[in-house]
Design an enzyme around this catalytic site. Structure first.
Site, PDB file in Angstrom:
ATOM      1  N   ASP A  13       4.641  32.481 -58.817  1.00  0.00           N
ATOM      2  CA  ASP A  13       3.253  32.016 -58.964  1.00  0.00           C
ATOM      3  C   ASP A  13       2.468  32.038 -57.654  1.00  0.00           C
ATOM      4  OD1 ASP A  13       3.929  31.546 -61.593  1.00  0.00           O
ATOM      5  OD2 ASP A  13       4.508  29.464 -61.210  1.00  0.00           O
ATOM      6  N   LYS A  16       0.489  36.875 -57.490  1.00  0.00           N
ATOM      7  CA  LYS A  16       0.792  38.319 -57.544  1.00  0.00           C
ATOM      8  C   LYS A  16      -0.212  39.059 -58.430  1.00  0.00           C
ATOM      9  CE  LYS A  16       4.903  37.153 -58.978  1.00  0.00           C
ATOM     10  NZ  LYS A  16       4.927  35.705 -58.685  1.00  0.00           N
ATOM     11  N   GLY A  40       4.095  34.960 -65.642  1.00  0.00           N
ATOM     12  CA  GLY A  40       2.720  34.713 -66.095  1.00  0.00           C
ATOM     13  C   GLY A  40       1.812  35.051 -64.929  1.00  0.00           C
ATOM     14  N   HIS A  41       1.155  36.206 -64.988  1.00  0.00           N
ATOM     15  CA  HIS A  41       0.319  36.668 -63.877  1.00  0.00           C
ATOM     16  C   HIS A  41      -1.154  36.545 -64.264  1.00  0.00           C
ATOM     17  CE1 HIS A  41       3.864  39.247 -62.160  1.00  0.00           C
ATOM     18  NE2 HIS A  41       4.142  37.973 -62.296  1.00  0.00           N
ATOM     19  N   GLN A 224       8.290  36.706 -60.645  1.00  0.00           N
ATOM     20  CA  GLN A 224       8.986  35.569 -60.022  1.00  0.00           C
ATOM     21  C   GLN A 224       8.833  35.647 -58.496  1.00  0.00           C
ATOM     22  OE1 GLN A 224      11.161  37.338 -62.710  1.00  0.00           O
ATOM     23  NE2 GLN A 224       9.652  36.187 -63.847  1.00  0.00           N
TER      24      GLN A 224
HETATM   25  P1  GDP Z   1       1.542  34.933 -60.210  1.00  0.00           P
HETATM   26  O1  GDP Z   1       2.590  34.584 -61.206  1.00  0.00           O
HETATM   27  O2  GDP Z   1       2.108  35.164 -58.850  1.00  0.00           O
HETATM   28  O3  GDP Z   1       0.673  36.092 -60.637  1.00  0.00           O
HETATM   29  O4  GDP Z   1       0.594  33.667 -60.077  1.00  0.00           O
HETATM   30  P2  GDP Z   1       0.032  32.754 -61.293  1.00  0.00           P
HETATM   31  O5  GDP Z   1      -1.034  33.497 -61.977  1.00  0.00           O
HETATM   32  O6  GDP Z   1       1.139  32.220 -62.108  1.00  0.00           O
HETATM   33  O7  GDP Z   1      -0.520  31.511 -60.477  1.00  0.00           O
HETATM   34  C1  GDP Z   1      -1.474  31.656 -59.484  1.00  0.00           C
HETATM   35  C2  GDP Z   1      -2.681  30.772 -59.857  1.00  0.00           C
HETATM   36  O8  GDP Z   1      -3.495  30.612 -58.731  1.00  0.00           O
HETATM   37  C3  GDP Z   1      -3.565  31.372 -60.926  1.00  0.00           C
HETATM   38  O9  GDP Z   1      -4.136  30.343 -61.681  1.00  0.00           O
HETATM   39  C4  GDP Z   1      -4.639  32.095 -60.118  1.00  0.00           C
HETATM   40  O10 GDP Z   1      -5.857  32.232 -60.828  1.00  0.00           O
HETATM   41  C5  GDP Z   1      -4.794  31.155 -58.966  1.00  0.00           C
HETATM   42  N1  GDP Z   1      -5.184  31.770 -57.684  1.00  0.00           N
HETATM   43  C6  GDP Z   1      -4.767  32.943 -57.138  1.00  0.00           C
HETATM   44  N2  GDP Z   1      -5.254  33.078 -55.889  1.00  0.00           N
HETATM   45  C7  GDP Z   1      -5.977  31.977 -55.642  1.00  0.00           C
HETATM   46  C8  GDP Z   1      -6.723  31.516 -54.509  1.00  0.00           C
HETATM   47  O11 GDP Z   1      -6.774  32.129 -53.455  1.00  0.00           O
HETATM   48  N3  GDP Z   1      -7.323  30.299 -54.625  1.00  0.00           N
HETATM   49  C9  GDP Z   1      -7.264  29.554 -55.752  1.00  0.00           C
HETATM   50  N4  GDP Z   1      -7.882  28.376 -55.769  1.00  0.00           N
HETATM   51  N5  GDP Z   1      -6.599  29.954 -56.832  1.00  0.00           N
HETATM   52  C10 GDP Z   1      -5.941  31.142 -56.772  1.00  0.00           C
HETATM   53  P1  IMO Z   2       5.860  34.588 -62.120  1.00  0.00           P
HETATM   54  O1  IMO Z   2       6.096  36.077 -62.227  1.00  0.00           O
HETATM   55  C1  IMO Z   2       7.502  30.621 -61.545  1.00  0.00           C
HETATM   56  C2  IMO Z   2      11.516  29.870 -63.105  1.00  0.00           C
HETATM   57  C3  IMO Z   2      11.644  28.909 -64.268  1.00  0.00           C
HETATM   58  C4  IMO Z   2      13.032  28.375 -64.006  1.00  0.00           C
HETATM   59  C5  IMO Z   2      13.791  29.593 -63.477  1.00  0.00           C
HETATM   60  C6  IMO Z   2      14.578  30.342 -64.530  1.00  0.00           C
HETATM   61  O2  IMO Z   2       4.719  34.103 -62.935  1.00  0.00           O
HETATM   62  O3  IMO Z   2       5.811  34.180 -60.695  1.00  0.00           O
HETATM   63  P2  IMO Z   2      14.014  31.877 -66.623  1.00  0.00           P
HETATM   64  O4  IMO Z   2      12.966  31.775 -67.672  1.00  0.00           O
HETATM   65  O5  IMO Z   2      13.914  33.111 -65.800  1.00  0.00           O
HETATM   66  O6  IMO Z   2      15.388  31.644 -67.179  1.00  0.00           O
HETATM   67  O7  IMO Z   2      13.731  30.614 -65.634  1.00  0.00           O
HETATM   68  O8  IMO Z   2      12.806  30.435 -62.934  1.00  0.00           O
HETATM   69  N1  IMO Z   2      10.588  30.998 -63.343  1.00  0.00           N
HETATM   70  C7  IMO Z   2       9.378  31.086 -62.772  1.00  0.00           C
HETATM   71  N2  IMO Z   2       8.721  30.227 -61.982  1.00  0.00           N
HETATM   72  N3  IMO Z   2       6.959  31.828 -61.849  1.00  0.00           N
HETATM   73  C8  IMO Z   2       7.615  32.710 -62.623  1.00  0.00           C
HETATM   74  O9  IMO Z   2       7.158  33.964 -62.823  1.00  0.00           O
HETATM   75  C9  IMO Z   2       8.872  32.346 -63.168  1.00  0.00           C
HETATM   76  N4  IMO Z   2       9.769  32.953 -63.976  1.00  0.00           N
HETATM   77  C10 IMO Z   2      10.810  32.119 -64.065  1.00  0.00           C
HETATM   78  O10 IMO Z   2      10.653  27.923 -64.215  1.00  0.00           O
HETATM   79  O11 IMO Z   2      12.991  27.417 -62.969  1.00  0.00           O
HETATM   80 MG    MG Z   3       2.996  33.053 -62.610  1.00  0.00          MG
END
Ligand code: GDP
Ligand code: IMO
Ligand code: MG
Length: 424
Positions: A13, A16, A40-41, A224
């Site tokens: 998270d 990415k 979840g991107h 991840q």
């Molecule tokens: P990912 O899994 O690495 O793609 O990241 P996620 O989407 O799960 O979580 C990142 C969260 O941070 C999302 O809600 C984005 O919209 C938000 N986000 C990304 N970059 C920034 C930033 O620079 N500032 C803020 N406030 N939010 C951000």
């Molecule tokens: P993105 O791509 C954050 C965490 C789960 C759990 C562990 C194992 O959005 O960054 P799994 O479902 O793979 O058996 O879970 O890894 N986890 C993540 N945490 N971002 C993710 O993906 C994750 N994918 C799995 O919360 O601790």
């Molecule tokens: Mg994510």
């Protein structure tokens, strides 16, 4: 040409989706190499939010071919739901998506085993997203898995039935999971397998290598983060794939010598969702403030993310393991409301200071040693250059560059596509 890589350096998270979406403009192909619907991107374009789970984050750009590589595990029901939602927005998924014949399928029984296994672990549960990730990778390495290419073979149903019977047998030794409507899941799984068959199943390893030879630019999108890597993460509280640069080679079929730039993404603080060690985790008002200001809720499960300060020893480790050439720092804007900002520079355990992280973070109670920075206390979300940042924010960045010995190429100051400073 070489394959450039974008991946997370923390526990996932890191942002990415946002960075891949932004940079994908400079590429011809975006490819996912590992993970599955546990990811979840989030991508925000013109205020409209989309969350992608299996689909690569290049799908919103017209000219880009999106590849789901052999290292990914696919739940057909989730992928079809994602495709339908994109098609409803007018995106031509059919002509922009290639799925590896070697990618493994997540069966409904994999999800069932995932839930039952977590239940059996009690207080040692991983905190899995329960998408069937662990059980499907176990079948892959156990040489029992079903792959996308199998769908087109006459033996598909028979192979499915054999694997399902094996799973039902395993489930007898696991705790009973309530409210698991298997028949319904199985029926919709087969319907979605049919629908998936209308998309392109390809030998993506040959495809990507041929495209590189033809001069096309390929971006590999990690899921991840490094600290969730099956080998190098905080085992056993990890996911079941190689989330690191090495995973690009196995997960796409490109030689290690074909890897180009490696862009490592880190938040300006740290979050983790699910169980497992987290040395800089905060349980105080600062932690609450990071959680609230950063809207730290999982994009896949909606669970609140645990929050803490930036962890330099863990980041140095991640930079080393991945061969990071450039950093992207996200969510710097979230720190704007803090009077003071802390960064863990050292781990203290066994009576000594260490720069290295031990093999099992739970077995060595770690006390992080912090350096404190004065906060800049000013909105930075409109800043479009490093020069436009407050001087205290600039000195925070300089200290990170020095500690990590790696340039920061991108600084993200908001969730929107263009809320990004490119540091030339
Ligand atoms: P990912 O899994 O690495 O793609 O990241 P996620 O989407 O799960 O979580 C990142 C969260 O941070 C999302 O809600 C984005 O919209 C938000 N986000 C990304 N970059 C920034 C930033 O620079 N500032 C803020 N406030 N939010 C951000
Ligand atoms: P993105 O791509 C954050 C965490 C789960 C759990 C562990 C194992 O959005 O960054 P799994 O479902 O793979 O058996 O879970 O890894 N986890 C993540 N945490 N971002 C993710 O993906 C994750 N994918 C799995 O919360 O601790
Ligand atoms: Mg994510």
């Amino acid at each position: 040409m070489k394959v450039d890589v974008i991946l997370g350096l923390q526990w996932g998270d890191e942002g990415k989706g946002k960075i891949v979406d932004y940079l994908s403009n400079q590429y011809d192909i975006v490819a996912r190499f590992q993970g599955g619907p546990n990811a979840g991107h989030t991508i925000i374009i013109d205020g409209k939010k989309s969350v992608l789970h299996i689909m690569p984050s290049g799908i919103f750009r017209d000219h880009i071919i999106n590849v789901i590589g052999n290292g990914v595990v696919i739940d057909p029901s989730i992928l079809i739901r994602e495709i339908r939602s994109l098609e409803d927005q007018g995106i031509d998924v059919k002509n922009k998506l290639l799925i590896s014949k070697k990618a493994h399928l997540i069966l409904p029984t994999h999800k069932w085993i995932d839930a039952a296994t977590e239940l059996s672990k009690g207080k040692f549960k991983i905190g899995s997203t329960l998408k069937g990730i662990g059980p499907s990778y176990m079948d892959k390495t156990g040489r029992n898995g079903l792959r996308v290419g199998d769908i087109e073979l006459p033996s598909f149903k028979e192979k499915y039935e054999t694997l399902k019977q094996k799973h039902l047998h395993i489930l007898q030794s696991l705790p009973k999971v309530d409210q698991f409507n298997f028949e319904e899941l199985e029926q919709s799984w087969f319907e979605n397998i049919e629908k998936l068959s209308t998309y392109a199943f390809v030998d993506t390893d040959y495809y990507i290598n041929a495209q590189l030879k033809a001069g096309k630019r390929v971006l590999a999108e990690g899921a991840q983060g490094t600290m969730l890597d099956i080998d190098h993460g905080t085992y056993p509280y990890v996911t079941s794939s190689n989330t690191i640069t090495a995973g690009v080679s196995t997960g796409l079929g490109v030689a290690p010598s074909m890897i180009g730039e490696v862009i490592g993404i880190t938040k300006a603080y740290t979050t983790r969702v699910g169980s497992g060690p987290f040395p800089t985790e905060l349980f105080d008002a600062d932690g609450d403030q990071l959680q609230k200001t950063g809207h730290e809720f999982g994009a896949t499960t909606g669970r609140p993310r645990r929050c803490g300060w930036l962890d330099i020893p863990a980041l140095k480790y991640a930079i080393m393991i991945n061969g990071v050439t450039k950093l992207a720092l996200t969510k710097l804007d979230v720190l704007s409301s803090f009077e003071e900002i802390k960064v863990a520079t050292t781990y203290h355990y066994e009576g000594k200071d260490h720069q290295e992280i031990p093999f099992d973070l739970d077995a060595f109670p770690i006390v992080p040693v912090y350096k404190t920075f004065p906060g800049w206390n000013r909105d930075i979300s409109k800043a479009n250059s490093i020069q436009a940042l407050p001087s205290l924010a600039k000195s925070y960045l300089s200290s990170l560059i020095e500690a990590l010995q790696t340039p920061i190429a991108f600084v993200s100051v908001g969730p929107g596509r263009d809320e990004l400073i490119v540091n030339k």
